[in-house]
Enzyme design. Structure first.
Site, PDB file in Angstrom:
ATOM      1  N   ILE A 198       0.515  -1.406   0.295  1.00  0.00           N
ATOM      2  CA  ILE A 198       0.161  -0.475  -0.136  1.00  0.00           C
ATOM      3  C   ILE A 198       0.874   1.196  -0.108  1.00  0.00           C
ATOM      4  O   ILE A 198       0.552   2.179  -0.376  1.00  0.00           O
ATOM      5  CB  ILE A 198      -1.190   0.330   1.559  1.00  0.00           C
ATOM      6  N   GLY A 250       7.739   3.862   3.834  1.00  0.00           N
ATOM      7  CA  GLY A 250       8.564   4.699   4.644  1.00  0.00           C
ATOM      8  C   GLY A 250       9.428   4.432   4.169  1.00  0.00           C
ATOM      9  O   GLY A 250       9.573   3.445   4.219  1.00  0.00           O
ATOM     10  N   GLY A 251      10.256   5.875   5.021  1.00  0.00           N
ATOM     11  CA  GLY A 251      11.998   5.289   5.399  1.00  0.00           C
ATOM     12  C   GLY A 251      12.427   4.108   6.423  1.00  0.00           C
ATOM     13  O   GLY A 251      13.022   3.531   6.421  1.00  0.00           O
ATOM     14  N   VAL A 293       3.702  -0.686   4.203  1.00  0.00           N
ATOM     15  CA  VAL A 293       2.138  -1.447   4.985  1.00  0.00           C
ATOM     16  C   VAL A 293       1.984  -2.036   3.294  1.00  0.00           C
ATOM     17  O   VAL A 293       1.866  -1.493   2.503  1.00  0.00           O
ATOM     18  CB  VAL A 293       1.407   0.132   4.548  1.00  0.00           C
ATOM     19  N   LYS A 322       1.342  -3.361   8.813  1.00  0.00           N
ATOM     20  CA  LYS A 322       2.757  -2.568   9.045  1.00  0.00           C
ATOM     21  C   LYS A 322       3.869  -2.985   9.600  1.00  0.00           C
ATOM     22  O   LYS A 322       4.299  -3.811  10.836  1.00  0.00           O
ATOM     23  CB  LYS A 322       2.032  -1.291   9.693  1.00  0.00           C
ATOM     24  N   ASP A 366       2.798  15.080  13.754  1.00  0.00           N
ATOM     25  CA  ASP A 366       2.752  14.542  12.684  1.00  0.00           C
ATOM     26  C   ASP A 366       1.744  14.849  11.663  1.00  0.00           C
ATOM     27  O   ASP A 366       1.510  13.807  10.607  1.00  0.00           O
ATOM     28  CB  ASP A 366       3.518  13.199  12.198  1.00  0.00           C
TER      29      ASP A 366
END
Length: 743
Positions: A450, A453-454, A458, A473, A573
Site C-alpha cells: 500500500i 516509508g523510510g 504497509v 505495517k 505529524d
C-alpha cells in the site's frame, strides 16, 4: 584644526582610490567595478520584477511568458548579468512550468502537461523530481519506452531510489525484457546491502519474473523461501516451497525443507506422509523430523531407530577435525552457507534427538541409558532444552525418587535451574511468529504494498480466523535494532491500541494486533479502502465547501479522542498523507509513530521533550516542534501543536498551498519558527482569502464565510500556543459557523 586637515586628507585619499577603481587602466591590479548602467538594464530589471509579481500572485502563464522573453534577452546581454541571476531566471521558468503542468494534471490533461515538464528538464536535466513527474505522466499516457528511459536516468542519478527499481523492473516485464527486469532487481539488492527487507522483496520479484522451466527458477524459489524463514514468516515460506514442489516434484531437498516448516506449524501428519515417500537415508534432517513425528504418534520403536542413527553419526564424527566434520555434515545434506550455519543446523537436530531417545529409554525403564543421553545433552546442548525436554528431566528425577536413588536431587536441581531460564524466555516471548499464524498477505505478489516509508512498509493482508481484510505495517529490519526507531513504532502501537479501547473510534484507524521479537516489529490495523487527503488534493477531487467542512470536522472529532484527558496523545505529524478518506467519505487519522503521551509527570515530560531533536513534517509543524535556536533544546509541546498543523491543512484545502512554500523543508521550518509576533516580519502568513481568492470563489464562499475562514485559520496558525484555539472542540464549534453562513 588638526582634525579638519586629517579629514580632508582622508577624503582626498578615498577620492583618488575611487577614481582609480572606475578608470579601468590596463595592467593595473585594482578591482574593476562597473558603476554605470547600460541602457536596457532598468527595463530588464523592471520586467524581472513584473514577472516575479505574477509568480507570487499565482499568474504562472503570464509569468512564464515574461521569464521566457527575459531568458532570451539575457543571452544578448550575457556579460551584463551575473550567473546567479541567469540561474534565477531559469529556476523561475522551471517553477512556472511545474505549476502550470500541475494545474493541467489536476484536470487530467496529461498530453499538454508533459511538454511543459520536458521544457523544464532541458533547463535542469538532472532534476530528479522533474524526471519522476515525467515518469508518472509517461505511465498515465502508456508511454512505456519513454518511462523506461526516464527511470534509467533517475537510477543513474540516485541509485538508492528503491521505488525506481520496482517500476523499472515492472516496465521491463511489460515490454518483454525479462532478463533486464531480473538484472535490475538483482542490482537493487547490491545497492542495498545489509537490508533484508529489500532482499526479501526483490527475491520475490525475481522469482515471479523467472519463467517456468527456466534453470534459475529453483534457485530463485529457494532463495526466496530462505529469506522468508529468516524473516520468520513460516506460512508464506510454506506457500513458496509448495509452489516449488509443483514445478520440481522429484526434488527431495525441497520436500525436506517444506517438512521442516510444516513441522513447526504443527502439521505432523503431512510431514510424515511426505517424508515417508522419499529416500531419506542420506538426509539427517529428514530422519530427525520423521522420528519426531513417530514419537508424537506413539511409535517409539520407529522413532528410536532413527534417533539412534543420528546419535551414531555423532559418535563417528566426534574425533574428526572441524574441516572433516563439515564435509561429513554436508554429505548428509545439512544446510548452511558457512561452517557456523552448518554446525548450528546440525546441533538443532542432534540435541533434541538425544532428548527424544533418552525419553524412550526412560519410558522403557532403562534409566541408566536415559541418564547418559540426558547428561550429554545437558553438558553439550543446554541452550536447546525446551519445556518438553525439561519434562523429560523432571520425570527422570521422579523415577530416581521411586527407587530412592540420590540422583533424584541432582536432576531435581537441574530441572529447577533450567525452569528459571525457560520462564525468563517466556517473559520475553517472541510474538512475531505467532503474528504470522494469525495474519497473512492477501496475495503472494509485491502489488499488495500500500505504501512505504523510510522506516516501514504497509501492505494488504487477511486475518486468518475471520477473513477480515487488514493493513499490515512492518518495520524495516535495520531499524528494529535502533532504540529510537523502535520507540517510534512502540509509540504508534501503544497510541493506536489506547485509542481503540474500549471501542474503536470512527475517525481513527483501528488497531488489531502486533508481533514483536528482538529484531522484528509488525502490527495489523484496519484496512482503509480509499485515498489519502494528499492524493485527493493532488488529483483536485475536493471541489466544494461541503467536502472541506466534512473533512475538517471529522479530523477534529478524531483529535478530540486523542487529546481527551485520559489519553492525552499528541499526534505531532498531522498532514494530508496521514489522513485517510474512505470511499464513503469517512475520515481516518493514522500514523501515530511520533506521537507523544502528554499524561506524563512534569519532570519526565520536560526531559522527554527537551532532549529530543525535531520530528515531524516541516510544512505542517508548529513553531514549538523545533529546537530553540539559542540552546538547542525542545520547547514544551502539547495538543495545541496539532491545532497548528490542522490550521496548515485547512490553509492548503482553501489555497492549494501550505502557509510557507520552499524547496528546502529546513527553510520552511525556520519560516514557521522565526515569525515575528508583531506581524511585520517578511515571514508573515497571508490569509487564505488573499492568497487564493479565485479558489475561494470556485468553492462558492460568500464574503461572511471567507471572513470566518480567514479568522479560524489565522487563529490556528498563531505562533504562540496560548493565542490559538485551546482545544479542537473549540475549533470545531467555530467551524460550524461557516456552514451556518451558507446562503
Amino acid at each position: 584644526m588638526t582634525e579638519i586637515f586629517t579629514l580632508m586628507a582622508l577624503g582626498a585619499a578615498f577620492g583618488w582610490i575611487f577614481a582609480k577603481v572606475i578608470e579601468d587602466p590596463p595592467g593595473q591590479n585594482w578591482p574593476v567595478i562597473k558603476v554605470e548602467e547600460f541602457p536596457e538594464e532598468k527595463r530588464i530589471r523592471r520586467k524581472i520584477q513584473e514577472a516575479e509579481n505574477n509568480l507570487n500572485k499565482g499568474k504562472y502563464f503570464e509569468g512564464l511568458n515574461l521569464f521566457r522573453e527575459l531568458r532570451q534577452e539575457l543571452k544578448d546581454y550575457k556579460d551584463k548579468f551575473s550567473t546567479a541571476e541567469k540561474i534565477g531566471i531559469d529556476s523561475s521558468i522551471k517553477l512556472c512550468l511545474e505549476q502550470l503542468s500541475e494545474s493541467l494534471i489536476k484536470q487530467k490533461v496529461y498530453t499538454q502537461a508533459l511538454p511543459l515538464l520536458k521544457e523544464a528538464c532541458t533547463l535542469f536535466p538532472e532534476d530528479i523530481n522533474l524526471l519522476k513527474k515525467m515518469v508518472r505522466l509517461n505511465l498515465a499516457l502508456e508511454q512505456k519506452e519513454e518511462a523506461i528511459i526516464n527511470l534509467e536516468k533517475i537510477l543513474t542519478l540516485d541509485p538508492l531510489f528503491l521505488d525506481g527499481y520496482r517500476r523499472l523492473g515492472k516496465l521491463y516485464m511489460e515490454t518483454n525484457q525479462r532478463e533486464k527486469a531480473i538484472k535490475i532487481f538483482q542490482e537493487s539488492m547490491s545497492n542495498f546491502p545489509g537490508e533484508p527487507r529489500v532482499r526479501l522483496e526483490m527475491l520475490e520479484r525475481i522469482t515471479l519474473s523467472t519463467p517456468e522451466g527456466h534453470s534459475t527458477k529453483l534457485t530463485a524459489l529457494k532463495a526466496w523461501a530462505e529469506e522468508l524463514l529468516k524473516d520468520k514468516n513460516l506460512s508464506k515460506a510454506e506457500e513458496v516451497l509448495q509452489e516449488s514442489l509443483k514445478i520440481f516434484p522429484e526434488n527431495n531437498l525441497l520436500t525436506v525443507e517444506l517438512s521442516k516448516i510444516q513441522y513447526k506449524l504443527g502439521k505432523m501428519d503431512t510431514v510424515r506422509e511426505q517424508l515417508e515417500k522419499i529416500n531419506y537415508q542420506n538426509n539427517l534432517e529428514a530422519k530427525f523430523y520423521l522420528a519426531s513425528t513417530y514419537l508424537l504418534k506413539n511409535e517409539p520403536d520407529r522413532a528410536l531407530k532413527l534417533f539412534n542413527q543420528i546419535i551414531k553419526f555423532e559418535r563417528e564424527i566426534s574425533e574428526l577435525t572441524q574441516q572433516e566434520k563439515i564435509k561429513r555434515l554436508q554429505s548428509v545434506e545439512i544446510p548452511g552457507e558457512n561452517d557456523a550455519e552448518i554446525t548450528g543446523a546440525y546441533h538443532s537436530i542432534l540435541f533434541p534427538a538425544l532428548g527424544g531417545a533418552g525419553e524412550i529409554y526412560r519410558k522403557r525403564g532403562m534409566i541408566e541409558e536415559a541418564e547418559k543421553l540426558f547428561t550429554e545433552l545437558l553438558q553439550k546442548g543446554s541452550t536447546f532444552i525446551d519445556e518438553k525436554i525439561l519434562n523429560y528431566f523432571s520425570d527422570l528425577s521422579k523415577d530416581f525418587a521411586k527407587i530412592q536413588d540420590e540422583r533424584e536431587h541432582y536432576w531435581k536441581k537441574q530441572t529447577s535451574n533450567i525452569e528459571i531460564i525457560i520462564n525468563k524466555k517466556k517473559e520475553q516471548k517472541d510474538s512475531y511468529e505467532d503474528f504470522w499464524l494469525k495474519f497473512k498477505p492477501v496475495e503472494p505478489t509485491p502489488s499488495d504494498i500500500i505504501g512505504e516509508g523510510g522506516m516501514a512498509v504497509v501492505y494488504r493482508g487477511i486475518e486468518v480466523k475471520t477473513g477480515r481484510k487488514v493493513a499490515i505495517k512492518k518495520m524495516h529490519r535495520q531499524f528494529c535494532l535502533d532504540p529510537k526507531a523502535r520507540s517510534f513504532f512502540h509509540n504508534e502501537v501503544s497510541a493506536l491500541e489506547s485509542l481503540s479501547r474500549p471501542q474503536p473510534h470512527p475517525n481513527i484507524v483501528e488497531f488489531i494486533s502486533h508481533g514483536i521479537s528482538e529484531d522484528r516489529f509488525v502490527f495489523a490495523m484496519e484496512l482503509v479502502e480509499g485515498k489519502s487527503l494528499r492524493d485527493k488534493l493532488i488529483e483536485g477531487e475536493i471541489k466544494s465547501l461541503k467536502e472541506i467542512y466534512s473533512i475538517v470536522c471529522q479530523i477534529c472529532t478524531g483529535l478530540e479522542r486523542a487529546h481527551e484527558d485520559e489519553k492525552k496523545i499528541v499526534h505531532r505529524d498531522l498532514k494530508p498523507e496521514n489522513i485517510l478518506i474512505r470511499n464513503d467519505g469517512i475520515v481516518k487519522l493514522t500514523d501515530f509513530g511520533i506521537c507523544r503521551v502528554s499524561s506524563l509527570t512534569t519532570s519526565t515530560r520536560q526531559h522527554y521533550q527537551r532532549t529530543r531533536s525535531f520530528v515531524g513534517t516541516s510544512y505542517y509543524s508548529a513553531p514549538e516542534q523545533y529546537p530553540d535556536p539559542f540552546d538547542g533544546r525542545m520547547p514544551p509541546i502539547d495538543h495545541r501543536a496539532d491545532i497548528y498543523s490542522l490550521g496548515c491543512i485547512i490553509y492548503e484545502l482553501l489555497t492549494t498551498q501550505t502557509p510557507f512554500v520552499h524547496d528546502d523543508p529546513g527553510i520552511v521550518g525556520l519560516m514557521h519558527q522565526r515569525r515575528s509576533l508583531s506581524g511585520s516580519s517578511p515571514q508573515n502568513i497571508i490569509p487564505p482569502g488573499i492568497r487564493n481568492p479565485l479558489l475561494m470563489e470556485k468553492l462558492g464562499l460568500n464574503n461572511e464565510q471567507k471572513a470566518i475562514l480567514d479568522k479560524i485559520v489565522m487563529k490556528c496558525l498563531q505562533k504562540l500556543p496560548l493565542a490559538r484555539y485551546q482545544s479542537v472542540k473549540e475549533l470545531r464549534e467555530e467551524f460550524v459557523k461557516v456552514k451556518s453562513e451558507e446562503k
